[in-house]
Every structure is written in structure tokens, then in C-alpha cells.
Design a protein around this motif. Structure first.
Motif, PDB file in Angstrom:
ATOM      1  N   GLY A  89       4.027   0.154  -0.439  1.00 42.15           N
ATOM      2  CA  GLY A  89       5.254   0.855  -0.076  1.00 42.15           C
ATOM      3  C   GLY A  89       5.836   1.588  -1.266  1.00 42.15           C
ATOM      4  O   GLY A  89       5.174   2.397  -1.907  1.00 42.15           O
ATOM      5  N   ARG A  90       7.050   1.262  -1.614  1.00 46.63           N
ATOM      6  CA  ARG A  90       7.692   1.936  -2.741  1.00 46.63           C
ATOM      7  C   ARG A  90       7.076   1.482  -4.057  1.00 46.63           C
ATOM      8  O   ARG A  90       6.276   0.554  -4.095  1.00 46.63           O
ATOM      9  CB  ARG A  90       9.198   1.636  -2.730  1.00 46.63           C
ATOM     10  CG  ARG A  90       9.546   0.163  -2.850  1.00 46.63           C
ATOM     11  CD  ARG A  90      11.047  -0.053  -2.716  1.00 46.63           C
ATOM     12  NE  ARG A  90      11.392  -1.467  -2.745  1.00 46.63           N
ATOM     13  CZ  ARG A  90      11.552  -2.175  -3.855  1.00 46.63           C
ATOM     14  NH1 ARG A  90      11.389  -1.602  -5.031  1.00 46.63           N
ATOM     15  NH2 ARG A  90      11.865  -3.461  -3.796  1.00 46.63           N
ATOM     16  N   GLU A  91       7.453   2.131  -5.134  1.00 44.45           N
ATOM     17  CA  GLU A  91       6.934   1.763  -6.449  1.00 44.45           C
ATOM     18  C   GLU A  91       7.287   0.311  -6.763  1.00 44.45           C
ATOM     19  O   GLU A  91       8.447  -0.095  -6.662  1.00 44.45           O
ATOM     20  CB  GLU A  91       7.542   2.676  -7.525  1.00 44.45           C
ATOM     21  CG  GLU A  91       7.130   4.134  -7.400  1.00 44.45           C
ATOM     22  CD  GLU A  91       5.644   4.339  -7.616  1.00 44.45           C
ATOM     23  OE1 GLU A  91       5.034   3.558  -8.379  1.00 44.45           O
ATOM     24  OE2 GLU A  91       5.080   5.264  -7.012  1.00 44.45           O
ATOM     25  N   VAL A  92       6.265  -0.477  -7.090  1.00 43.34           N
ATOM     26  CA  VAL A  92       6.512  -1.900  -7.341  1.00 43.34           C
ATOM     27  C   VAL A  92       5.982  -2.351  -8.700  1.00 43.34           C
ATOM     28  O   VAL A  92       5.700  -3.524  -8.908  1.00 43.34           O
ATOM     29  CB  VAL A  92       5.889  -2.772  -6.225  1.00 43.34           C
ATOM     30  CG1 VAL A  92       6.685  -2.659  -4.950  1.00 43.34           C
ATOM     31  CG2 VAL A  92       4.434  -2.384  -5.983  1.00 43.34           C
ATOM     32  N   GLY A  93       5.833  -1.414  -9.616  1.00 39.73           N
ATOM     33  CA  GLY A  93       5.502  -1.810 -10.982  1.00 39.73           C
ATOM     34  C   GLY A  93       4.042  -1.740 -11.361  1.00 39.73           C
ATOM     35  O   GLY A  93       3.645  -2.283 -12.388  1.00 39.73           O
ATOM     36  N   TYR A  94       3.209  -1.096 -10.548  1.00 42.61           N
ATOM     37  CA  TYR A  94       1.810  -0.934 -10.939  1.00 42.61           C
ATOM     38  C   TYR A  94       1.314   0.429 -10.482  1.00 42.61           C
ATOM     39  O   TYR A  94       1.891   1.060  -9.603  1.00 42.61           O
ATOM     40  CB  TYR A  94       0.920  -2.043 -10.367  1.00 42.61           C
ATOM     41  CG  TYR A  94       0.984  -2.183  -8.860  1.00 42.61           C
ATOM     42  CD1 TYR A  94       0.258  -1.335  -8.027  1.00 42.61           C
ATOM     43  CD2 TYR A  94       1.765  -3.172  -8.273  1.00 42.61           C
ATOM     44  CE1 TYR A  94       0.317  -1.458  -6.655  1.00 42.61           C
ATOM     45  CE2 TYR A  94       1.829  -3.301  -6.899  1.00 42.61           C
ATOM     46  CZ  TYR A  94       1.096  -2.445  -6.090  1.00 42.61           C
ATOM     47  OH  TYR A  94       1.163  -2.571  -4.730  1.00 42.61           O
TER      48      TYR A  94
END
Length: 266
Positions: A89-94
Motif C-alpha cells: 500500500g502506502r510507503e512503509v519504509g522499504y
């Protein structure tokens, strides 16, 4: 309170694949990260064994472990269910990124690797009506060539104990035996003594393991409860009414020599 020990706090790179088989291209790809000292997690998709996916999960695990052994704890191998997409989904740190390799490495193909280095040894499938002499022939063939036997009655009592004798169940039973033969053939000649009564079923088996078909014939009364369709083009046909077991073995061994399928007895 139980303390959780963190093995490695450094972030890792994830590689997901079938690895059928794990080849030089895969190794080069993963080493672009490992050579920088960054840990990797290699996820093996738990694919069902088939002609396209001939290697078991354990075999692929072993290939990867052997190829990347020198990197020690930088490599973690995990098994995941088979997947056909990766979603987020949205940017999650990777990040999701493609690693560019040289053209020669990019063209290394798992399919071509499998064709050049087939994973299986030999599978001989003896088909014929109930009472035609399959078990006797299989036993004699094992004495001549070695290997392991998958006997129809024994398979019914073990891997297919839950199945009946409907056309669908017979089909399922035969394909289970074929998959087991495929796994065992990694290490040994496999002699299958299972009726495989229907041409359609034998076609499915061909797609999966491509065995050497031996059709053993004998004049027997027809039984509606034991249907059987004679193979149209088996590799070998022998007849119990006309040949001794020794003569049948000689025919099979001579054929195997012509196609370079003979095995040293072990």
C-alpha cells in the motif's frame, strides 16, 4: 520473562523466487548485495512439484545454502507459500528495486538450466491389466538394475489410503505416485508397478515425469470393475503369454542401452 535475542539488527534485502534450480544468475544477483556486507533473506516459494518445478523445497534450500555458504550469517533462507503477486500500500519504509546485471548473466535461464542438467535419474513405469505380471517383472528388473520399486498395492495402502476406485480417484492416485517417483528419482532409478489404466491419465503422467513406459500384456478376461486402455505407443511392449520374465528383462535392458538409460546396480 523470556528475553528475545536479536540475531541481526541491520536491515536486510529480500529476494523471492522459485529457484528452479538456483543457478549462477541467481547467485550473481544476490551477491551484488552480499558483497556490500548487507544481509539478505532468500524466500523459497513452496511450489508443487511439476515438470516446470521439478526440485523439492529441501533441494532448493540445499542449493542456495551450498552456493552462498561463505557469507555465513548474512544469509537467511525461509520458505513461503506459493505466490503469484506481491502487493503493498502506502510507503512503509522499504524500496522495491531492480538490480541491473550484465547481459550474459541476465540471459541465464532456469528453463535452459533444467534442460541441460535434468534433475531426474530414470523412471520406468510398468503398466498393464491387473494380473498381467507387473509385480513379477518389477522385482526381476530391480534385481537386474537396482533402484526402488513403487508397487501399486503398497501405494494404495500408504499415500492413497483415502482414495477409492472411481476414475477421478484413480487419476489422483496415479499422479500422487508420479510425484513420489519424481522425488525419489533424484537419487535412484525408480521402477513403478502401477496399472495407470487410462490413456488420459498416462498423458498427464507424461507431462509431469516423462517415464519410460513398459506395457506388459497378457490375455485376461474382461472385467468391468477393472477398466484398462492399452497404451497406443509405449516405449516397450512385452507379453507374458509369449515371453519368460528373463526374456522380458532382456528386451527392456536392450532398449535402455539404446537410449542411454541403463543404470549400474547399487
Amino acid at each position: 520473562m523470556t528475553k528475545i535475542k536479536k540475531i541481526n539488527t541491520q536491515s536486510s534485502s529480500l529476494f523471492v523466487g522459485r529457484w528452479q534450480p538456483f543457478h549462477k544468475g541467481h547467485q550473481t544477483l544476490i551477491e551484488t548485495v552480499l558483497k556490500k556486507g548487507k544481509p539478505v533473506v532468500i524466500a523459497i516459494r513452496d511450489t508443487e512439484i511439476s515438470h516446470k518445478n521439478p526440485y523439492s523445497t529441501y533441494e532448493r534450500w540445499t542449493m542456495i545454502q551450498k552456493a552462498l555458504k561463505k557469507y555465513g550469517e548474512l544469509v537467511k533462507i525461509v520458505v513461503i507459500p506459493d505466490i503469484d503477486e506481491i502487493c503493498y500500500g502506502r510507503e512503509v519504509g522499504y524500496d522495491i528495486r531492480k538490480i541491473e546485471l550484465d547481459q550474459k548473466t541476465e540471459t541465464i535461464s532456469g528453463t535452459l538450466t533444467r534442460l541441460k542438467n535434468p534433475p531426474t535419474q530414470k523412471i520406468i513405469w510398468i503398466t498393464g491389466q491387473s494380473g498381467a505380471g507387473k509385480t513379477t517383472l518389477a522385482s526381476a528388473l530391480q534385481k537386474e538394475l537396482g533402484g526402488v520399486i513403487l508397487d501399486g498395492d503398497e501405494m494404495r495402502e500408504t499415500i492413497s489410503k483415502d482414495l477409492g476406485f472411481s476414475k477421478k480417484d484413480r487419476d489422483t492416485h496415479n499422479l500422487r505416485v508420479a510425484r513420489l517417483a519424481q522425488v525419489l528419482s533424484r537419487k535412484s532409478l525408480v521402477i513403478v508397478s502401477v496399472i495407470a489404466p487410462f490413456e488420459q491419465t498416462r498423458s498427464k503422467i507424461d507431462q509431469l515425469i516423462k517415464p519410460i513406459w513398459v506395457h506388459i500384456k497378457r490375455k485376461l478376461p474382461k472385467d468391468a470393475n477393472k477398466p484398462y486402455q492399452d497404451p497406443k505407443q509405449p516405449h516397450i511392449r512385452v507379453e507374458s503369454d509369449k515371453q519368460t520374465t528373463a526374456e522380458q528383462i532382456s528386451i527392456i535392458v536392450n532398449y535402455l542401452k539404446t537410449v542411454n538409460h541403463t543404470s549400474q546396480k547399487s
